[in-house]
Design a protein around this motif. Structure first.
Motif, short mmCIF file in Angstrom:
data_model
loop_
_atom_site.label_atom_id
_atom_site.label_comp_id
_atom_site.label_asym_id
_atom_site.label_seq_id
_atom_site.Cartn_x
_atom_site.Cartn_y
_atom_site.Cartn_z
N THR A 63 42.28 41.70 35.81
CA THR A 63 41.65 42.86 36.43
C THR A 63 40.28 43.12 35.79
O THR A 63 39.27 43.29 36.48
CB THR A 63 42.56 44.09 36.28
OG1 THR A 63 43.86 43.76 36.81
CG2 THR A 63 41.98 45.29 37.03
N GLN A 64 40.30 43.11 34.45
CA GLN A 64 39.05 43.40 33.75
C GLN A 64 38.02 42.29 33.99
O GLN A 64 36.81 42.53 34.10
CB GLN A 64 39.31 43.57 32.24
CG GLN A 64 40.05 44.88 31.94
CD GLN A 64 40.49 44.99 30.49
OE1 GLN A 64 39.99 44.24 29.63
NE2 GLN A 64 41.40 45.92 30.23
N ALA A 65 38.48 41.06 34.09
CA ALA A 65 37.57 39.93 34.33
C ALA A 65 36.86 40.08 35.66
O ALA A 65 35.65 39.89 35.76
CB ALA A 65 38.35 38.62 34.29
N ARG A 66 37.67 40.44 36.69
CA ARG A 66 37.06 40.60 38.01
C ARG A 66 36.07 41.77 37.98
O ARG A 66 35.01 41.71 38.61
CB ARG A 66 38.14 40.85 39.07
CG ARG A 66 39.07 39.66 39.33
CD ARG A 66 38.33 38.43 39.84
NE ARG A 66 39.27 37.34 40.17
CZ ARG A 66 39.09 36.07 39.86
NH1 ARG A 66 37.99 35.68 39.20
NH2 ARG A 66 39.96 35.17 40.22
N GLU A 67 36.38 42.84 37.26
CA GLU A 67 35.49 44.00 37.14
C GLU A 67 34.14 43.57 36.57
O GLU A 67 33.08 43.97 37.04
CB GLU A 67 36.11 45.05 36.20
CG GLU A 67 37.18 45.88 36.87
CD GLU A 67 37.91 46.80 35.88
OE1 GLU A 67 38.98 47.33 36.23
OE2 GLU A 67 37.39 46.96 34.73
N ILE A 68 34.24 42.75 35.52
CA ILE A 68 33.01 42.29 34.87
C ILE A 68 32.22 41.37 35.79
O ILE A 68 31.00 41.28 35.72
CB ILE A 68 33.37 41.58 33.56
CG1 ILE A 68 33.76 42.62 32.51
CG2 ILE A 68 32.23 40.72 33.03
CD1 ILE A 68 34.38 42.04 31.28
N GLY A 69 32.93 40.72 36.69
CA GLY A 69 32.24 39.85 37.63
C GLY A 69 32.51 38.39 37.42
O GLY A 69 31.80 37.54 37.94
N ILE A 70 33.53 38.11 36.65
CA ILE A 70 33.90 36.71 36.47
C ILE A 70 34.51 36.22 37.77
O ILE A 70 35.46 36.83 38.30
CB ILE A 70 34.89 36.57 35.31
CG1 ILE A 70 34.22 36.93 33.99
CG2 ILE A 70 35.45 35.14 35.24
CD1 ILE A 70 35.14 36.98 32.80
N THR A 71 34.01 35.12 38.26
CA THR A 71 34.48 34.60 39.54
C THR A 71 35.31 33.34 39.37
O THR A 71 35.83 32.78 40.34
CB THR A 71 33.27 34.28 40.45
OG1 THR A 71 32.42 33.36 39.74
CG2 THR A 71 32.51 35.53 40.83
N ALA A 72 35.39 32.88 38.15
CA ALA A 72 36.12 31.64 37.89
C ALA A 72 37.55 31.72 38.41
O ALA A 72 38.15 32.81 38.48
CB ALA A 72 36.14 31.36 36.39
N SER A 73 38.09 30.55 38.79
CA SER A 73 39.49 30.51 39.19
C SER A 73 40.36 30.85 37.98
O SER A 73 40.09 30.38 36.87
CB SER A 73 39.87 29.11 39.69
OG SER A 73 39.11 28.81 40.83
N ILE A 74 41.38 31.65 38.20
CA ILE A 74 42.23 32.08 37.07
C ILE A 74 43.52 31.25 37.07
O ILE A 74 44.19 31.09 38.10
CB ILE A 74 42.55 33.58 37.15
CG1 ILE A 74 41.24 34.37 37.00
CG2 ILE A 74 43.57 33.97 36.09
CD1 ILE A 74 41.39 35.86 37.18
N LEU A 75 43.83 30.71 35.86
CA LEU A 75 45.07 29.95 35.68
C LEU A 75 45.97 30.68 34.68
O LEU A 75 45.50 31.31 33.75
CB LEU A 75 44.77 28.55 35.10
CG LEU A 75 43.92 27.59 35.93
CD1 LEU A 75 43.72 26.29 35.16
CD2 LEU A 75 44.59 27.32 37.27
N GLY A 76 47.25 30.56 34.92
CA GLY A 76 48.20 31.15 33.96
C GLY A 76 49.29 30.15 33.61
O GLY A 76 49.41 29.09 34.24
N SER A 77 50.04 30.50 32.58
CA SER A 77 51.14 29.61 32.14
C SER A 77 52.48 30.22 32.56
O SER A 77 52.52 31.25 33.25
CB SER A 77 51.10 29.44 30.63
OG SER A 77 51.30 30.70 30.04
N ASP A 78 53.55 29.66 32.09
CA ASP A 78 54.87 30.19 32.47
C ASP A 78 55.13 31.55 31.84
O ASP A 78 56.14 32.17 32.13
CB ASP A 78 55.98 29.19 32.10
CG ASP A 78 56.18 29.09 30.61
OD1 ASP A 78 55.18 29.15 29.85
OD2 ASP A 78 57.35 28.95 30.16
#
Lengths: 666, 384
Positions: free
Chosen positions: B247-262
């Protein structure tokens, strides 16, 4: 064995005593052991409890010391100041470097000098990051979730022995909050405590013996030491009565099996502020060894006493039994006939009295027997004397007997001399032979031939005096001489027998005797024969080859007082033969006890009509003797054989007058 | 003084009683198998995982017990579960595990789910020589150098590699960034594996930002990431953190694809707009169609009226592996169970084919799912 048991009084007494004594002694020993065990258990538990108390106090004091140490460090201004600087500044800043350097000069020396703390480290409130540690490898780690960090922020805390989440090694960590100069909490100072001291305190011997042991168990039933949690040989922890009860929060003591299943006396307590149980135990075997020794000693001493007593009983019993044995032996000897034996008197008690009595009894028996023996000797002597007398008498008698024998022989000779060898008449007309075989030396049979004086008559007599021997012989001599005397006087047969009976009766009667006599007269002139018989066998007439009896009978002389004998007349024909015989002929017995009998006599006469006339009498005698064989001769055997050849011309008239005509056979 | 006849009658009655008691015995005392279930039933951010574990464990046990018990060598054994709460705290996890192993005498341990708890507990289990199966722990250290510890899911290394490769192949990404909780072993391990693999594949990690547990404002770190302009942003953190970070990343304007783990697994995904289109790894997905999975989902729905989470699926598989090992070895002794588990080479479970080949780690494919329209959908299976 059982034989010995039933036979030996001593064996029974001693064995019975030993059995009873051993049971009693064993009970005594066991009781001593039980009492000792109870006493020792109390003492041991008290000592274990005391030891545990000491250990607990020492542990608490030691941990309190460490706690104070950490508190002192956390409140030290130098540490607070510099810790705050390194917590809040980048590692690259000058202030950080300076502050880090100060801490580095200060804290490691404390670790080195204070052996109780193995690591002192400072955690920042920022994620529990270790900003400083005396162990450089640990710096940068985050101990956010660790209890000492979470609770150490609020106040000083001792995190009791716990497994490190990283290494699972036992740790004890003390932490205290760090405040900056403004009084705001920015981090935590923590120190891991060296647990060697813990082991020292806990494992230090209780001082009760080699098997005593004390150890810690945490609330999960696992061993705790400064080195490790649990033990590889107990991967699932340890569960005993003591441990489980302590973990439930109880203090106590009991007898139970320890984690190795060895019976122990144990005292245990839950040390709440340290969160572990302190267990102190000692093997029952070792703890109760004194009681066991006591029990065994009591048993041993008791047994020794019992054995001694058994020996005493043995000796006493022997003393009682020995005189009895001696007495038994003596009695056995007496039973075997030795009356000289005397049992030894060994005591003066009842048995002694018994022995004396026995000895007296034996003595009396012996005396009695000696008296008997004396009597026997006396009697024997007397008997010997009598015997000698008898022998003397016997030899005397033997002498007399010889004399008698000689007399008898002489009488025999005389008697034989009395019997005529040849008839005193001319044997042209009448041949006569007489044979007599007496049974004893002197017989009772006789025969006689008489030529009647001055007549044509001849007379033949044959007699048998009852009885034998000298008496019979004398009577025979008397009788025959009387017959001959009267015959010569021409007495007729019946008259002669009557007269003879009258004359001889008193004598014969007086001697319980009688005399059989057959008397015949033959007139050689007219061939007539007159015969009278007093008890002899009737005469046998052999005529023309036939045998017949001349029927003439009468009582023997001396039987009755007036027998009235009769006479029989027959007329002889030339060739006639007459046999006269005593009953000894027909009654002669052979070895089988058979009698010669009349039949044989008759048969012999019938078979031998052609025999030489002279030899008929001899032949008959020979036959009888042959028949008897070796059998004894019981009676005199006498035969007279008459053979009539022909009548004479001159008849003996004078004698005929005397003959009763009526009695002459027709 | 009792007569002989009276005594005989007494003996007769006693013998009747004895026969009666012995006849009742087996019926009353069915042999039981005690299995420890250790999960985070309390503690920060772990409630979903704990609930899923408990529901799945109860389902697995009830299925067996409703059928009369687990048939071992012809004898039906009742399955008894003993639950331990690790409070999502390694120290607490160790305590709870020791209680289960040393005092509750369980013959096997299912859990813990989180590697930070599973790693120390694994050591405890190994020491007690009791088999442990962690359904969800992915950290290599959990099973490393241990005989008695097994897992159901894949290991971090596998998913790190799979994600790095996926990012590069799917987006042709050359620049990557990572934001991770340095205080948590799992997050840190994932981050490092990803970095290593990404770089090994020829990419560059332009930002490798760490924070510590409890942080809620990630903007400073995200700002630095923004400045490095990565093509993919890897967030190997647990759900709550990941949601905040995205959420905070998108607020800042990061557009990178987001990956997560298990670690994202228990976020009941994601009505969060910032996470739309994000990819993360999973051990199992409800859309995976195989007979075991379908049956499990049906049973679970029937029992609890909601769809099972991946944690539930893997926990269910862990129980099935355990039952299988006991039946194969005809024993419920811990050492026998261990031997049985180690000899399983191809078990068809809810989460796929599981086999152990000398280690406690199954070789499994890594599943990648995408969040679309508020829910995750199966995207791709990256085979090892």
């Amino acid at each position: 064995m059982s034989k010995m048991w039933t036979r030996s009084l001593i064996a029974r007494l001693v064995t019975a005593f030993l059995v009873v004594a051993t049971i009693a002694v064993a009970l005594l020993g066991y009781t001593a052991y039980r009492l000792g065990t109870d006493a020792i258990q109390q003492a041991v538990i008290e000592r274990l409890s005391v030891a545990a108390s000491l250990k607990e106090n020492e542990l608490n004091r030691w941990i309190d010391d460490q706690r104070q140490e950490v508190q002192v460090l956390a409140s030290s201004p130098i540490i607070r100041l510099n810790a705050a600087i390194i917590s809040r500044n980048e590692p690259t800043s000058a202030a950080y470097t300076s502050a880090y350097g100060t801490l580095t000069t200060y804290l490691p020396s404390i670790v080195l000098n204070k052996s109780s703390l193995t690591e002192i480290f400072i955690l920042s409130n920022d994620g529990g990051r270790i900003v400083y540690s005396t162990d450089k490898n640990r710096e940068g780690q985050f101990r956010l979730a660790d209890r000492y960090f979470v609770q150490g922020k609020r106040g000083t805390i001792v995190q009791n022995v716990y497994p490190s989440p990283v290494t699972l090694k036992p740790m004890l960590t003390i932490a205290a909050p760090l405040f900056d100069s403004n009084g705001s909490q920015f981090g935590v100072l923590a120190a891991h405590v060296n647990l060697d001291r813990l082991d020292q305190i806990v494992f230090e011997r209780v001082g009760l013996g080699g098997s005593s042991e004390s150890y810690l168990v945490d609330r999960f039933n696992d061993f705790v030491s400064g080195q490790r949690f649990g033990r590889s040989d107990f991967p699932r922890g340890v569960h005993t009565l003591g441990i489980d009860d302590a973990i439930r929060g109880n203090d106590g003591s009991a007898l139970y099996n320890n984690y190795n299943n060895v019976p122990v006396v144990g005292a245990y307590r839950w040390i709440d502020n340290r969160e572990f149980a302190l267990i102190t135990e000692i093997n029952q075997e070792e703890a109760f060894a004194p009681a066991r020794r006591l029990g065994l000693t009591v048993f041993g001493v008791g047994l020794a006493l019992a054995l001694t007593n058994a020996l005493v009983i043995y000796v006493f019993t022997r003393q009682i039994v020995r005189p009895v044995s001696a007495l038994t032996e003596a009695a056995a000897q007496v039973a075997a006939g030795d009356l000289t034996v005397q049992a030894t008197v060994l005591t003066n008690d009842e048995i002694g009295v018994l022995v004396r009595t026995f000895n007296r009894m034996t003595e009396q028996l012996r005396q009695g027997r000696e008296y008997l023996e004396e009597q026997v000797v006396e009697r024997t002597t007397e008997l010997r004397h009598t015997n000698m007398q008898l022998q003397h008498l016997a030899s005397e008698l033997g002498g007399k007997n010889r004399y008698l024998q000689e007399g008898l022989a002489l009488a025999h000779d005389i008697q034989l001399g009395l019997l005529p060898d040849h008839p005193p008449w001319n044997t042209d007309k009448l041949i006569v032979h007489g044979r007599s075989l007496p049974s004893a030396e002197v017989g009772g049979d006789f025969y006689t031939f008489v030529d009647v004086r001055e007549s044509t008559w001849i007379a033949v007599g044959i007699g048998d005096i009852s009885g034998k021997g000298v008496g019979a012989a004398l009577m025979m001599a008397l009788t025959s001489s009387t017959v001959e005397e009267r015959a010569r006087q021409g007495a007729r047969p019946a008259a002669l027998l009557n007269e003879l009976n009258t004359r001889l009766l008193p004598r014969l009667k007086a001697n319980n005797m009688n005399a059989a006599l057959l008397y015949l007269m033959i007139n050689l002139e007219d061939s007539s024969l007159y015969v009278a018989n007093a008890g002899m066998i009737a005469p046998l007439l052999l005529r023309d080859g036939a045998v017949e009896y001349i029927e003439v009978f009468g009582f023997p002389l001396g039987s009755i007082s007036n027998p009235q004998y009769t006479e029989v007349r027959i007329d002889l024909k030339p060739g006639d033969a007459i046999l006269l015989m005593s009953d000894g002929v027909v009654e002669a017995r052979n070895e089988q006890g058979e009698m010669f009998g009349f039949d044989q006599v008759e048969a012999l006469l019938r078979e031998n009509p052609t025999l030489d006339q002279v030899n008929v009498g001899d032949h008959m005698l020979q036959q009888v003797t042959q028949f008897m064989g070796r059998a004894a001769q019981h009676d005199d055997i006498t035969l007279v054989w008459l053979q009539f050849l022909g009548a004479q011309n001159t008849p003996p008239t004078a004698i005929m007058e005397n003959a009763p005509a009526s009695r002459q056979p027709a | 003084m009792a007569t002989l006849r009276q005594r005989l009658v007494q003996y007769w009655l006693l013998s009747l009683l004895a026969v009666g008691l012995s006849a009742c015995g087996p019926a009353r005392q069915q042999p039981e198998i005690r299995i420890g279930v250790l999960a985070s039933f309390s503690g920060a951010g772990a409630i979903n995982s704990g609930n899923a574990t408990m529901e799945s464990a109860n389902l697995a046990a009830q299925q067996i017990n409703n059928a009369g018990g687990l048939d071992i060598n012809g004898v039906k054994h009742k399955i008894t579960l003993v639950f331990g709460d690790d409070e999502n705290n390694p120290g607490r996890a160790v305590d709870a595990a020791r209680k289960l192993l040393l005092q509750d005498t369980v013959v096997a341990l299912i859990g813990p789910q989180y590697s930070s708890n599973a790693i120390p507990v694994a050591s405890v289990a190994e020491m007690a020589r009791v088999p442990m199966i962690s359904p969800m722990s992915t950290n290599a250290r959990t099973t490393a150098d241990k005989q008695f510890v097994f897992r159901v899911g894949f290991v971090d290394d596998a998913q790190g590699k799979a994600l790095a490769s996926f990012a590069q192949q799917e987006f042709n990404a050359r620049r990557g960034a990572v934001l991770y909780d340095i205080a948590s072993d799992y997050n840190r391990g994932m981050a490092e594996t990803f970095k290593r693999q990404f770089e090994a594949n020829g990419g560059t990690i332009v930002a490798f930002e760490a924070y510590t547990t409890g942080t809620t404002d990630f903007r400073a770190a995200l700002q630095r990431i923004q400045e490095a302009s990565p093509a993919v942003l890897f967030l190997p953190n647990y759900s709550a953190d990941a949601i905040a970070q995205a959420t905070q990343a998108r607020e800042i304007g990061i557009t990178a694809s987001i990956l997560g783990s298990d670690g994202w697994t228990s976020m009941r995904v994601a009505t969060v707009p910032a996470l739309q289109g994000a990819f993360f790894t999973q051990h199992w997905h409800i859309e995976v169609q195989n007979p075991q999975s379908q049956r499990f989902v049906a049973d679970y729905l029937a029992a609890y009226q909601r769809e099972p989470l991946e944690t539930a699926a893997l926990t269910y598989d862990a129980f099935q592996l355990l039952f299988l090992a006991m039946q194969q070895q005809k024993s419920s002794a811990p050492e026998q169970i261990q031997r049985g588990l180690a000899s399983i080479t191809a078990y068809e479970g809810v989460s796929g084919t599981i086999g152990y080949h000398g280690t406690g780690d199954p070789v499994k494919a890594v599943m990648i799912v995408q969040i679309n329209d508020g829910k995750s959908t199966f995207y791709k299976l990256v085979k090892p």
